[in-house]
Design an enzyme around this catalytic site. Sequence first.
Site, mmCIF file in Angstrom:
data_model
loop_
_atom_site.group_PDB
_atom_site.id
_atom_site.type_symbol
_atom_site.label_atom_id
_atom_site.label_comp_id
_atom_site.label_asym_id
_atom_site.label_seq_id
_atom_site.Cartn_x
_atom_site.Cartn_y
_atom_site.Cartn_z
ATOM 1 N N CYS A 83 0.817 -1.216 0.000
ATOM 2 C CA CYS A 83 0.000 0.000 0.000
ATOM 3 C C CYS A 83 0.855 1.273 0.000
ATOM 4 O O CYS A 83 1.423 1.614 -1.026
ATOM 5 C CB CYS A 83 -1.012 -0.017 1.147
ATOM 6 S SG CYS A 83 -2.322 1.206 0.881
ATOM 7 N N HIS A 112 -3.841 -5.000 0.559
ATOM 8 C CA HIS A 112 -3.321 -5.429 1.866
ATOM 9 C C HIS A 112 -3.495 -6.934 2.074
ATOM 10 O O HIS A 112 -4.451 -7.356 2.727
ATOM 11 C CB HIS A 112 -4.043 -4.682 2.996
ATOM 12 C CG HIS A 112 -3.615 -3.264 3.165
ATOM 13 N ND1 HIS A 112 -2.602 -2.884 4.038
ATOM 14 C CD2 HIS A 112 -4.047 -2.130 2.581
ATOM 15 C CE1 HIS A 112 -2.447 -1.569 3.980
ATOM 16 N NE2 HIS A 112 -3.310 -1.083 3.099
ATOM 17 N N GLU A 169 -2.028 -8.816 4.083
ATOM 18 C CA GLU A 169 -1.947 -9.182 5.508
ATOM 19 C C GLU A 169 -3.320 -9.141 6.176
ATOM 20 O O GLU A 169 -3.496 -9.695 7.253
ATOM 21 C CB GLU A 169 -0.932 -8.275 6.231
ATOM 22 C CG GLU A 169 -1.424 -6.900 6.644
ATOM 23 C CD GLU A 169 -1.579 -5.910 5.498
ATOM 24 O OE1 GLU A 169 -1.327 -6.283 4.334
ATOM 25 O OE2 GLU A 169 -1.955 -4.746 5.767
#
Length: 254
Positions: free
Chosen positions: A124, A229, A231
């Site tokens: 990001c 993202h 994660e």
Amino acid sequence: MPLTKSANGRKRRPLIGCTTYRKMADNNPPFELFGIRPSYIDAISAVGGIPILIPLSLPEEDILEIYDRVDGLLIPGGGDINPRKYDGDTENPWIAGVDDDRDRVEFILVQTAVEQEKPMFAICRGHQVFNVALGGSLWEDVHSQLPDALTHDYYRTHPLSYPAHTVEINTDSRLARYLGTTQAKVNSLHHQGVRDLAPLLKATAYSPDGLIESVEVPGHPFALGVQWHPENMFRDNPAWLGVFAGLVEAAKKN
Ligand code: MN
């Protein structure tokens, strides 16, 4: 007790240095903290890497000492890069969360990792730092500058893992190899985006409105940026761990 070199008697695993945010803790009186969201730490740990935080504020020579000791880097999300870094519009009213010291620390790390071929995964804001640190530029605010763009700033309204839009991934990219697919649905938690691509970078994934959502340095062992993202998505879809595993595998060889 026999003397061993490691505390747990096991083979050393790769250290992944993660840069941090500067935040004010809301104590009374408030004070400054350096930190990172735990989801990044969990993803690195889940694939056998050892995450370690890199503080801000250090002089360049200290940052480079840390750089030398880690096997790979993760550059996480966060606030906007100072538009001065890419000759952008400093007056754009949507710019938020600028931290010149964080820009400084991350630009040093990204430039060195590209030059010295240390594995690096940029997420990001990290993906945007990757582009700007190598000479590219950004849309200061996608939604006001590109009226035909899809909605990309779901952070205001939706859960962090919300699948916002698809990305089309180049068949011959490292990203496609680690994910095992050339089409994916991703979350979208950004209001800025890559405008001019840095000369060293190759765009390897696009959203349906044509925004560059992933970049790589061709020929580098692992230098990859994604605008989304992963994660926040690997708990719903473990396939996303594949990219973190790629980073850790490359870091083992570093
Ligand atoms: Mn997006």
